[in-house]
Design a protein around this motif. Sequence first.
Motif, PDB file in Angstrom:
ATOM      1  N   GLY A 195       0.773  -1.226   0.000  1.00 29.76           N
ATOM      2  CA  GLY A 195       0.000   0.000   0.000  1.00 29.76           C
ATOM      3  C   GLY A 195       0.808   1.281   0.000  1.00 29.76           C
ATOM      4  N   GLY A 196       2.126   1.192   0.014  1.00 27.47           N
ATOM      5  CA  GLY A 196       2.967   2.381  -0.006  1.00 27.47           C
ATOM      6  C   GLY A 196       3.764   2.480  -1.294  1.00 27.47           C
ATOM      7  N   THR A 197       4.193   3.689  -1.626  1.00 25.59           N
ATOM      8  CA  THR A 197       5.022   3.926  -2.807  1.00 25.59           C
ATOM      9  C   THR A 197       6.148   4.886  -2.430  1.00 25.59           C
ATOM     10  OG1 THR A 197       3.195   3.561  -4.346  1.00 25.59           O
ATOM     11  CG2 THR A 197       5.077   4.812  -5.170  1.00 25.59           C
ATOM     12  N   TRP A 198       7.360   4.548  -2.873  1.00 28.19           N
ATOM     13  CA  TRP A 198       8.542   5.330  -2.534  1.00 28.19           C
ATOM     14  C   TRP A 198       9.354   5.610  -3.794  1.00 28.19           C
ATOM     15  CZ3 TRP A 198       6.673   1.069  -0.153  1.00 28.19           C
ATOM     16  CH2 TRP A 198       6.251   1.197   1.197  1.00 28.19           C
ATOM     17  N   ASP A 199       9.965   6.794  -3.874  1.00 29.44           N
ATOM     18  CA  ASP A 199      10.895   7.106  -4.950  1.00 29.44           C
ATOM     19  C   ASP A 199      12.224   6.390  -4.693  1.00 29.44           C
ATOM     20  OD1 ASP A 199       9.110   8.817  -6.248  1.00 29.44           O
ATOM     21  OD2 ASP A 199       9.735  10.520  -5.020  1.00 29.44           O
ATOM     22  N   VAL A 200      12.772   5.776  -5.729  1.00 32.26           N
ATOM     23  CA  VAL A 200      14.018   5.025  -5.565  1.00 32.26           C
ATOM     24  C   VAL A 200      14.919   5.206  -6.781  1.00 32.26           C
ATOM     25  CG1 VAL A 200      13.175   3.230  -3.987  1.00 32.26           C
ATOM     26  CG2 VAL A 200      12.851   2.953  -6.456  1.00 32.26           C
ATOM     27  N   ASP A 201      16.218   5.110  -6.536  1.00 33.01           N
ATOM     28  CA  ASP A 201      17.227   5.008  -7.586  1.00 33.01           C
ATOM     29  C   ASP A 201      17.786   3.587  -7.544  1.00 33.01           C
ATOM     30  OD1 ASP A 201      16.986   7.737  -8.241  1.00 33.01           O
ATOM     31  OD2 ASP A 201      18.435   8.275  -6.682  1.00 33.01           O
ATOM     32  N   ASN A 202      17.834   2.943  -8.688  1.00 34.90           N
ATOM     33  CA  ASN A 202      18.274   1.550  -8.764  1.00 34.90           C
ATOM     34  C   ASN A 202      19.555   1.408  -9.566  1.00 34.90           C
ATOM     35  OD1 ASN A 202      15.308   1.310  -8.138  1.00 34.90           O
ATOM     36  ND2 ASN A 202      15.802  -0.880  -8.244  1.00 34.90           N
ATOM     37  N   ASN A 203      20.406   0.495  -9.130  1.00 31.15           N
ATOM     38  CA  ASN A 203      21.582   0.117  -9.909  1.00 31.15           C
ATOM     39  C   ASN A 203      21.212  -0.975 -10.908  1.00 31.15           C
ATOM     40  OD1 ASN A 203      23.326   1.828  -8.456  1.00 31.15           O
ATOM     41  ND2 ASN A 203      23.653   0.271  -6.880  1.00 31.15           N
ATOM     42  N   VAL A 204      21.560  -0.735 -12.150  1.00 30.08           N
ATOM     43  CA  VAL A 204      21.451  -1.746 -13.197  1.00 30.08           C
ATOM     44  C   VAL A 204      22.869  -2.127 -13.598  1.00 30.08           C
ATOM     45  CG1 VAL A 204      20.594  -2.274 -15.511  1.00 30.08           C
ATOM     46  CG2 VAL A 204      19.284  -0.729 -14.018  1.00 30.08           C
ATOM     47  N   TRP A 205      23.153  -3.420 -13.609  1.00 25.31           N
ATOM     48  CA  TRP A 205      24.495  -3.897 -13.944  1.00 25.31           C
ATOM     49  C   TRP A 205      24.454  -4.628 -15.279  1.00 25.31           C
ATOM     50  CZ3 TRP A 205      27.926  -1.781 -10.855  1.00 25.31           C
ATOM     51  CH2 TRP A 205      27.539  -1.418  -9.563  1.00 25.31           C
ATOM     52  N   ILE A 206      25.377  -4.268 -16.152  1.00 22.05           N
ATOM     53  CA  ILE A 206      25.508  -4.904 -17.467  1.00 22.05           C
ATOM     54  C   ILE A 206      26.872  -5.578 -17.501  1.00 22.05           C
ATOM     55  CG2 ILE A 206      25.544  -4.543 -19.957  1.00 22.05           C
ATOM     56  CD1 ILE A 206      23.851  -1.999 -19.467  1.00 22.05           C
ATOM     57  N   VAL A 207      26.877  -6.878 -17.689  1.00 24.91           N
ATOM     58  CA  VAL A 207      28.094  -7.671 -17.555  1.00 24.91           C
ATOM     59  C   VAL A 207      28.353  -8.419 -18.859  1.00 24.91           C
ATOM     60  CG1 VAL A 207      29.305  -9.362 -16.144  1.00 24.91           C
ATOM     61  CG2 VAL A 207      27.492  -7.980 -15.125  1.00 24.91           C
ATOM     62  N   GLY A 208      29.550  -8.265 -19.414  1.00 23.02           N
ATOM     63  CA  GLY A 208      29.882  -8.969 -20.645  1.00 23.02           C
ATOM     64  C   GLY A 208      31.044  -8.316 -21.362  1.00 23.02           C
ATOM     65  N   ASP A 209      31.000  -8.354 -22.704  1.00 13.62           N
ATOM     66  CA  ASP A 209      32.079  -7.772 -23.501  1.00 13.62           C
ATOM     67  C   ASP A 209      31.472  -7.008 -24.671  1.00 13.62           C
ATOM     68  OD1 ASP A 209      31.278  -9.762 -25.283  1.00 13.62           O
ATOM     69  OD2 ASP A 209      33.071 -10.999 -25.003  1.00 13.62           O
ATOM     70  N   ASP A 210      32.243  -6.835 -25.736  1.00 14.09           N
ATOM     71  CA  ASP A 210      31.746  -6.065 -26.876  1.00 14.09           C
ATOM     72  C   ASP A 210      30.726  -6.820 -27.704  1.00 14.09           C
ATOM     73  OD1 ASP A 210      33.322  -3.928 -26.215  1.00 14.09           O
ATOM     74  OD2 ASP A 210      34.916  -4.393 -27.665  1.00 14.09           O
ATOM     75  N   ASP A 211      30.578  -8.121 -27.466  1.00 15.50           N
ATOM     76  CA  ASP A 211      29.692  -8.942 -28.282  1.00 15.50           C
ATOM     77  C   ASP A 211      28.413  -9.363 -27.572  1.00 15.50           C
ATOM     78  OD1 ASP A 211      31.515  -9.005 -30.487  1.00 15.50           O
ATOM     79  OD2 ASP A 211      32.710 -10.464 -29.370  1.00 15.50           O
ATOM     80  N   GLU A 212      28.508  -9.692 -26.283  1.00 13.37           N
ATOM     81  CA  GLU A 212      27.337 -10.204 -25.576  1.00 13.37           C
ATOM     82  C   GLU A 212      27.383  -9.800 -24.107  1.00 13.37           C
ATOM     83  OE1 GLU A 212      27.483 -14.425 -26.107  1.00 13.37           O
ATOM     84  OE2 GLU A 212      28.892 -14.707 -24.450  1.00 13.37           O
ATOM     85  N   VAL A 213      26.189  -9.650 -23.531  1.00 13.33           N
ATOM     86  CA  VAL A 213      26.078  -9.207 -22.141  1.00 13.33           C
ATOM     87  C   VAL A 213      24.867  -9.874 -21.498  1.00 13.33           C
ATOM     88  CG1 VAL A 213      27.144  -6.951 -22.558  1.00 13.33           C
ATOM     89  CG2 VAL A 213      24.659  -7.195 -22.758  1.00 13.33           C
ATOM     90  N   ILE A 214      24.813  -9.795 -20.168  1.00 11.58           N
ATOM     91  CA  ILE A 214      23.577  -9.999 -19.444  1.00 11.58           C
ATOM     92  C   ILE A 214      23.262  -8.709 -18.697  1.00 11.58           C
ATOM     93  CG2 ILE A 214      23.956 -12.478 -19.193  1.00 11.58           C
ATOM     94  CD1 ILE A 214      24.482 -11.914 -16.197  1.00 11.58           C
ATOM     95  N   VAL A 215      22.001  -8.493 -18.420  1.00 10.15           N
ATOM     96  CA  VAL A 215      21.550  -7.373 -17.590  1.00 10.15           C
ATOM     97  C   VAL A 215      21.093  -7.936 -16.259  1.00 10.15           C
ATOM     98  CG1 VAL A 215      19.681  -5.700 -17.276  1.00 10.15           C
ATOM     99  CG2 VAL A 215      20.948  -5.752 -19.424  1.00 10.15           C
ATOM    100  N   ILE A 216      21.575  -7.354 -15.178  1.00 13.47           N
ATOM    101  CA  ILE A 216      21.146  -7.715 -13.835  1.00 13.47           C
ATOM    102  C   ILE A 216      20.231  -6.610 -13.327  1.00 13.47           C
ATOM    103  CG2 ILE A 216      21.890  -8.240 -11.486  1.00 13.47           C
ATOM    104  CD1 ILE A 216      24.578  -9.144 -12.698  1.00 13.47           C
ATOM    105  N   ASP A 217      18.946  -6.933 -13.221  1.00 14.13           N
ATOM    106  CA  ASP A 217      17.877  -6.048 -12.749  1.00 14.13           C
ATOM    107  C   ASP A 217      17.530  -4.968 -13.765  1.00 14.13           C
ATOM    108  OD1 ASP A 217      17.461  -7.488 -10.458  1.00 14.13           O
ATOM    109  OD2 ASP A 217      18.680  -6.193  -9.193  1.00 14.13           O
TER     110      ASP A 217
END
Length: 210
Positions: free
Chosen positions: A19-41
């Motif tokens: 029932g509550g809402t809060w403003d947040v800043d989130n870290n997004v992590w991109i892991v990989g190289d010049d060809d392929e990556v995964i995104v965390i969150d």
Amino acid sequence: MTAARIEHLVTSGTFSLDGGTWDVDNNVWIVGDDDEVIVIDASHDAGAIGAAVGDRRLRAIVCTHGHDDHIGAAPALADATGAPILIHLDDRLLWKHTHPDRNPDGYLSDMRRLRVAGFELTVLHSPGHTPGAICLHAPSLGTVFTGDTLFAGGPGATGRSYSCFPTIVRSIRDRLLVLPPETVVRTGHGESTTIGAEAPHLQEWIARGH
């Protein structure tokens, strides 16, 4: 082959639960190289995350847990890139709170290994903040991505539905404090830290968690 690396993006939005809402800043992590990556969150802004990925192959969108600020942009990013969305099975109910008409593409389990750019990340099931919270340990990069399980200064919050303080303390003790002290802790919000920096004052949290 280019060297694997970690890229960091901060996105802003809201977190809503109980029932509550809060403003947040989130870290997004991109892991990989010049060809392929995964995104965390995939947090808040699929367009910004997609722009950071660029024309690289996105192998997976990995969710550290099912709170809406960490998964909100995942379907749009998946639709734009064709990447599968992965989350731990125990957070499927939280996923459905945010995305009732869309299922993840796969479920993560403890010790599953994800490969990208020639190295592996190991899933560490770390419940407490949510039942299906995970961390991702990348020993070859000297880092662990902890989502909202561990921050600089202590454990993630456990005051809302689906969370449990003794459980998160056990997860930190058994899954994170056993890692090398120089391991960099890359969190879901705020600044990074190391296992060694957090270990001394975490002993107090562990004592409180029993």
